[in-house]
Design a protein around this motif. Structure first.
Motif, PDB file in Angstrom:
ATOM      1  N   CYS A 258      -6.257  -0.950  11.477  1.00  0.00           N
ATOM      2  CA  CYS A 258      -5.021  -0.907  10.374  1.00  0.00           C
ATOM      3  C   CYS A 258      -3.898  -0.647  11.348  1.00  0.00           C
ATOM      4  CB  CYS A 258      -4.975  -0.433   9.450  1.00  0.00           C
ATOM      5  SG  CYS A 258      -6.590  -0.466   8.353  1.00  0.00           S
ATOM      6  N   ARG A 259      -3.179  -1.413  11.916  1.00  0.00           N
ATOM      7  CA  ARG A 259      -2.024  -1.253  12.853  1.00  0.00           C
ATOM      8  C   ARG A 259      -1.197  -0.738  11.830  1.00  0.00           C
ATOM      9  NH1 ARG A 259       0.190  -6.408  15.330  1.00  0.00           N
ATOM     10  NH2 ARG A 259      -1.848  -7.205  14.893  1.00  0.00           N
ATOM     11  N   GLY A 260      -0.538   0.403  12.199  1.00  0.00           N
ATOM     12  CA  GLY A 260       0.488   1.187  11.278  1.00  0.00           C
ATOM     13  C   GLY A 260      -0.225   2.190  10.299  1.00  0.00           C
ATOM     14  N   LEU A 261      -1.467   2.094  10.295  1.00  0.00           N
ATOM     15  CA  LEU A 261      -1.944   3.460   9.305  1.00  0.00           C
ATOM     16  C   LEU A 261      -2.817   4.342  10.077  1.00  0.00           C
ATOM     17  CD1 LEU A 261      -3.713   1.371   6.103  1.00  0.00           C
ATOM     18  CD2 LEU A 261      -1.576   2.732   6.318  1.00  0.00           C
ATOM     19  N   GLU A 262      -2.364   4.098  11.588  1.00  0.00           N
ATOM     20  CA  GLU A 262      -3.388   5.189  12.279  1.00  0.00           C
ATOM     21  C   GLU A 262      -3.004   6.593  12.252  1.00  0.00           C
ATOM     22  OE1 GLU A 262      -1.523   2.860  13.456  1.00  0.00           O
ATOM     23  OE2 GLU A 262      -2.595   1.391  14.617  1.00  0.00           O
ATOM     24  N   GLN A 263      -1.940   6.898  11.919  1.00  0.00           N
ATOM     25  CA  GLN A 263      -1.400   8.515  11.536  1.00  0.00           C
ATOM     26  C   GLN A 263      -1.202   8.527   9.893  1.00  0.00           C
ATOM     27  OE1 GLN A 263      -0.133   6.841  14.032  1.00  0.00           O
ATOM     28  NE2 GLN A 263      -1.128   7.991  15.590  1.00  0.00           N
TER      29      GLN A 263
ATOM     30  N   LEU B  10      -9.302  -7.449   5.219  1.00  0.00           N
ATOM     31  CA  LEU B  10      -8.041  -7.667   6.173  1.00  0.00           C
ATOM     32  C   LEU B  10      -8.633  -7.252   7.675  1.00  0.00           C
ATOM     33  CD1 LEU B  10      -4.952  -6.862   6.780  1.00  0.00           C
ATOM     34  CD2 LEU B  10      -5.177  -4.417   6.307  1.00  0.00           C
ATOM     35  N   GLY B  11      -9.981  -7.193   7.860  1.00  0.00           N
ATOM     36  CA  GLY B  11     -10.453  -6.540   8.883  1.00  0.00           C
ATOM     37  C   GLY B  11     -10.092  -4.761   8.824  1.00  0.00           C
ATOM     38  N   CYS B  12      -9.158  -4.715   8.392  1.00  0.00           N
ATOM     39  CA  CYS B  12      -8.923  -3.162   8.405  1.00  0.00           C
ATOM     40  C   CYS B  12      -9.309  -2.759   7.079  1.00  0.00           C
ATOM     41  CB  CYS B  12      -7.565  -2.736   8.648  1.00  0.00           C
ATOM     42  SG  CYS B  12      -6.333  -2.157   7.439  1.00  0.00           S
TER      43      CYS B  12
ATOM     44  N   GLU C  91       7.695  -7.647   0.928  1.00  0.00           N
ATOM     45  CA  GLU C  91       7.606  -6.356   1.366  1.00  0.00           C
ATOM     46  C   GLU C  91       6.169  -5.666   1.136  1.00  0.00           C
ATOM     47  OE1 GLU C  91       9.783  -7.310  -0.541  1.00  0.00           O
ATOM     48  OE2 GLU C  91       9.933  -6.253  -2.344  1.00  0.00           O
ATOM     49  N   GLU C  92       5.640  -6.229   0.235  1.00  0.00           N
ATOM     50  CA  GLU C  92       4.315  -5.901  -0.131  1.00  0.00           C
ATOM     51  C   GLU C  92       3.039  -6.289   0.752  1.00  0.00           C
ATOM     52  OE1 GLU C  92       3.188  -6.691  -4.160  1.00  0.00           O
ATOM     53  OE2 GLU C  92       4.543  -5.218  -5.023  1.00  0.00           O
ATOM     54  N   LEU C  93       3.358  -7.077   1.594  1.00  0.00           N
ATOM     55  CA  LEU C  93       2.550  -8.030   2.306  1.00  0.00           C
ATOM     56  C   LEU C  93       2.709  -7.703   4.032  1.00  0.00           C
ATOM     57  CD1 LEU C  93       2.303 -11.105   0.237  1.00  0.00           C
ATOM     58  CD2 LEU C  93       0.643  -9.308   0.306  1.00  0.00           C
ATOM     59  N   LEU C  94       3.558  -6.678   4.206  1.00  0.00           N
ATOM     60  CA  LEU C  94       3.833  -6.396   5.760  1.00  0.00           C
ATOM     61  C   LEU C  94       2.728  -6.144   6.595  1.00  0.00           C
ATOM     62  CD1 LEU C  94       7.551  -4.681   5.111  1.00  0.00           C
ATOM     63  CD2 LEU C  94       6.736  -7.209   5.542  1.00  0.00           C
ATOM     64  N   LEU C  95       1.717  -4.985   6.068  1.00  0.00           N
ATOM     65  CA  LEU C  95       0.560  -4.690   6.834  1.00  0.00           C
ATOM     66  C   LEU C  95      -0.334  -5.732   7.165  1.00  0.00           C
ATOM     67  CD1 LEU C  95      -0.857  -1.352   5.536  1.00  0.00           C
ATOM     68  CD2 LEU C  95      -0.251  -1.934   7.894  1.00  0.00           C
ATOM     69  N   VAL C  96      -0.457  -6.515   5.850  1.00  0.00           N
ATOM     70  CA  VAL C  96      -1.288  -7.824   6.194  1.00  0.00           C
ATOM     71  C   VAL C  96      -0.921  -8.601   7.241  1.00  0.00           C
ATOM     72  CG1 VAL C  96      -2.635  -9.639   4.910  1.00  0.00           C
ATOM     73  CG2 VAL C  96      -2.228  -7.341   3.751  1.00  0.00           C
TER      74      VAL C  96
ATOM     75  N   CYS D 163      -6.445  -3.808  -3.820  1.00  0.00           N
ATOM     76  CA  CYS D 163      -6.678  -2.559  -3.310  1.00  0.00           C
ATOM     77  C   CYS D 163      -5.051  -2.439  -2.320  1.00  0.00           C
ATOM     78  CB  CYS D 163      -7.855  -2.675  -2.359  1.00  0.00           C
ATOM     79  SG  CYS D 163      -7.715  -1.100  -1.100  1.00  0.00           S
ATOM     80  N   CYS D 164      -4.709  -1.298  -2.808  1.00  0.00           N
ATOM     81  CA  CYS D 164      -3.234  -1.213  -1.806  1.00  0.00           C
ATOM     82  C   CYS D 164      -3.298   0.228  -0.979  1.00  0.00           C
ATOM     83  CB  CYS D 164      -2.189  -1.147  -2.947  1.00  0.00           C
ATOM     84  SG  CYS D 164      -2.097  -2.625  -4.014  1.00  0.00           S
ATOM     85  N   VAL D 165      -2.277   0.355  -0.238  1.00  0.00           N
ATOM     86  CA  VAL D 165      -2.055   1.637   0.418  1.00  0.00           C
ATOM     87  C   VAL D 165      -0.581   1.944   0.396  1.00  0.00           C
ATOM     88  CG1 VAL D 165      -3.891   2.031   1.772  1.00  0.00           C
ATOM     89  CG2 VAL D 165      -2.068   0.572   2.576  1.00  0.00           C
ATOM     90  N   GLU D 166       0.054   3.304   0.319  1.00  0.00           N
ATOM     91  CA  GLU D 166       1.416   3.388   0.331  1.00  0.00           C
ATOM     92  C   GLU D 166       1.474   3.425   2.167  1.00  0.00           C
ATOM     93  OE1 GLU D 166       2.355   6.837  -1.464  1.00  0.00           O
ATOM     94  OE2 GLU D 166       2.278   6.282  -3.042  1.00  0.00           O
ATOM     95  N   TRP D 167       2.690   2.801   2.441  1.00  0.00           N
ATOM     96  CA  TRP D 167       3.118   2.709   3.858  1.00  0.00           C
ATOM     97  C   TRP D 167       4.654   2.568   3.798  1.00  0.00           C
ATOM     98  CZ3 TRP D 167       4.795  -1.783   6.909  1.00  0.00           C
ATOM     99  CH2 TRP D 167       4.795  -1.610   8.550  1.00  0.00           C
ATOM    100  N   ASN D 168       5.305   3.460   4.676  1.00  0.00           N
ATOM    101  CA  ASN D 168       6.692   3.494   4.863  1.00  0.00           C
ATOM    102  C   ASN D 168       7.513   3.297   3.554  1.00  0.00           C
ATOM    103  OD1 ASN D 168       6.106   3.308   7.374  1.00  0.00           O
ATOM    104  ND2 ASN D 168       6.947   1.498   8.132  1.00  0.00           N
ATOM    105  N   GLY D 169       6.753   4.094   2.528  1.00  0.00           N
ATOM    106  CA  GLY D 169       7.522   4.071   1.351  1.00  0.00           C
ATOM    107  C   GLY D 169       7.244   2.948   0.392  1.00  0.00           C
TER     108      GLY D 169
END
Lengths: 177, 308, 308
Positions: C33-38, C4-6, A47-52, C82-88
């Motif tokens: 970054c697909r999913g980070l647009e908004q 990541l490209g992004c 779940e920590e790698l879904l974006l990548v 390097c991390c970001v928060e996404w969907n909790g």
């Protein structure tokens, strides 16, 4: 006779018992590799790698005819063999990532090739049509633009392969009484 | 046969069954032998260093030919020398090596074990009587459709060798046999038809803990773990135990399952028991090997609970 | 760094001196970054599995940039995430591997021995403190004019290796040293300037026979032979002997010559003595090694001759 009616056939049951254990062995070895990837690269939670993952094209073999709702034994067997071949090729990515564990990867590839030819022979014994794959795998290996993406790619190849094995295992068990 | 240009030795066959007849001929073309042109040529035969009698006659084109027959050749290896007298000395001018022995004996008692640390299949057999001849012995291994025959070659005259994992088909019946070949023939052992996994030799399980089940003090619960690398296997295990002074073991068979616990009652109170366990794959094959007995564990049961 | 490209992670240097500062930046191009647009992008840093605080600001072209400074980096090896928060959930989207250590320590106490069975030159040294970094260590060997540099590479982290005969110049001075290199620098040992033959390790001589010289019974004659393969060498040998109960050896030095005999007087009558001998090349070098002492030989001198 359609495979499902063969539940009484002794040879078929012996084939199923043997290769259920073989699938459990392969599943165990893949889990061992996942532990190595977690320890070595700190990549442990999907779940920590879904974006990548959205940005990586990683091999994934689907087993539509092995699921309960759409179960079709003969096609399921062919899909398992096709999937084993795809993952056999993509394990080369794992061997590059983990040179210290090349022996475990090679054993895994040997087991996968054996499982596939065991299924092929059983299908032929049952008079079903089968595909014979060339021994050498010519599919081009995916390339990764960075070590990090290479490592994450390896993580998902193993995760997808585990799900594939669990589905294949359930299909074989469904056929065994 | 060894030819000198001027002399040539021909034998029926360089390798013959022990005790059978051997025929040889030595042909001398005088004009090619410098020094033998004049005078009478007397051909002499020697078997290693022993004189043997041949029969000499004139051959075609002025050649001198001597034929020799050894009715019962019982050396396993010998040299047949064709010689002539020359200036009062015996000259060795031709030679043929002859070996004798038997066709290879049928290899017996073929048995194999799969070593689970490297999944190599080690097979052993008995070679039978020595054939006295160079004999090539090979263990052969074929998938049941015998498309590809692999195997291994014993080293240094041993009667065992190991087929590496990459030449094996696991979880499927293979045909395994020994083939011995020499100049006089070939012999094959019985063919084993086994799935290599059926002859896997497991490491013993380990007894993790032994406890009395509180309210029925004559019962104990035993926790055990399977050997590493066998977690995926269906196992059949046995437990044995005895008090130190007991001569005989009590044997509990048919313990199924991968890892787990077993319960057993009927123990004496306040007594030390010695426990051991072993397992094997519960495959159909009668060839399946038991693991060694696990290292023993001692456990002393509770004193009798005070009644009333 | 991991891109990541992004998202891309850049570090000052992937290898730094232990305890020095480390700077890093993570740049996120939202549109890639697909999913980070908004929504707001919050960048989080982790050092291995520990949260560390960075400072985030908007970068050029709508990118989000976070900079991080670790004042004293005291891990020998770590991963900067390097991390970001996404969907909790916390998503790892970039990574950089950082290693820290020291420049290589100077290899000490370099010494070499030439093995006369294969004329391989085996050199040993002490590695000094661990640099914590991948360090390539090579023994270097150059002819005196240093045209060609050969040598050998120690295997499996050992501090010794053997230069094969074909890479050596015999009977001529060579320069030999150890060179250790890692990302933070290079260190070299002292340079030995020796002729490999000067450090030849000989096999011991063999004491062939010991006899009393008849008329002076307190003298003995001793015949010895040099080790095979050293017959052509100028040798300097030593003899030692003592009676079993003597604590100290008597040492006879300066025995010159290739093979031969030595005489020695002053022995007690009817006494058992234990003899040993060793040799070395009589080269000028102080580094020349003595062979081991030869296997001992016992000899009992005559009883005192009856006088008159």
């Amino acid at each position: 006779a359609p495979l499902t009616e063969l539940s009484g056939d002794e040879d078929f049951q012996l084939f199923l018992q043997r290769n259920l254990e073989f699938t459990r062995k392969i599943h165990g070895d893949v889990a061992a590799l996942q532990r190595v990837v977690c320890d070595t690269f700190q990549l442990c939670k999907e779940e920590e790698l879904l974006l990548v993952r959205q940005d990586l094209d990683v091999a994934q073999a689907l087993l539509e005819q092995c699921h309960k709702r759409t179960f079709q034994a003969e096609t399921c067997f062919s899909q398992i063999r096709a999937g084993l071949r795809i993952y056999h090729g993509s394990l080369a990515t794992i061997r590059d990532l983990l040179p210290g564990h090349a022996a475990l990867v090679e054993t895994l590839q040997l087991d996968m090739a054996n499982l596939s030819s065991n299924i092929q022979q059983q299908m032929e014994d049952l008079g079903l049509a089968t595909v014979t794959y060339p021994t050498e795998n010519q599919d081009p290996l995916p390339t990764f633009s960075s070590r990090f993406r290479h490592q994450v790619g390896g993580f998902f190849i193993l995760a997808n392969f585990q799900r594939f094995l669990e589905t294949a295992y359930r299909a074989l068990r469904h056929l065994a009484n | 046969g060894g030819t000198l240009g001027c002399a040539s030795v021909a034998v029926g066959s360089p390798i013959v069954p022990l005790g059978s007849a051997v025929t040889a001929s030595c042909t001398i073309q005088r004009e090619l032998c410098r020094g033998l042109e004049q005078g009478k040529v007397r051909i002499i035969w020697m078997l290693d260093n022993k004189l043997v009698a041949g029969s000499q006659h004139q051959g075609p084109g002025g050649t001198e030919v001597s034929n020799l027959t050894l009715p019962r050749f019982n050396h396993t290896q010998a040299r047949l020398w064709c010689c002539v007298e020359w200036n009062g000395t015996k000259q060795r001018i031709g030679m043929a090596e002859i070996r004798a022995g038997y066709p290879p004996a049928k290899p017996l008692n073929l048995s194999c074990i799969l070593n689970l640390s490297d999944y190599g299949l080690t097979c052993r057999w008995e070679q039978g009587t020595d054939s006295h001849l160079p004999t090539s012995i090979v263990l052969k291994c074929a998938g049941s459709r015998a498309q590809v025959v692999t195997g291994c070659t014993p080293q240094g005259g041993h009667s065992h060798c190991t087929v590496p994992r990459r030449l094996l088909q696991l979880y499927r019946q293979m045909e395994i046999w020994v083939s011995a070949t020499n100049a006089l023939g070939t012999a094959e052992s019985e063919h084993l038809r086994i799935d290599p996994m059926d002859v896997a030799k497991l490491d013993p399980p380990t007894l993790q803990s032994i406890q009395s089940i509180p309210f029925q003090t004559d019962c104990i619960a035993l926790a055990w773990d399977v050997a590493r690398g066998t977690e995926h296997m269906e196992l059949q295990c046995e437990l044995r135990y005895r008090a130190p002074e007991d001569p005989a073991w009590v044997l509990v068979t048919g313990i199924i399952g991968r890892a787990g616990t077993a319960q057993r009652c009927g123990f004496l109170f306040g007594t030390q028991y010695h426990f051991q366990m072993r397992c094997r794959r519960s495959s159909a094959s009668a060839l399946a090997y038991w693991s060694e007995w696990s290292p023993g564990r001692n456990y002393t049961t509770h004193e009798k609970a005070p009644t009333g």
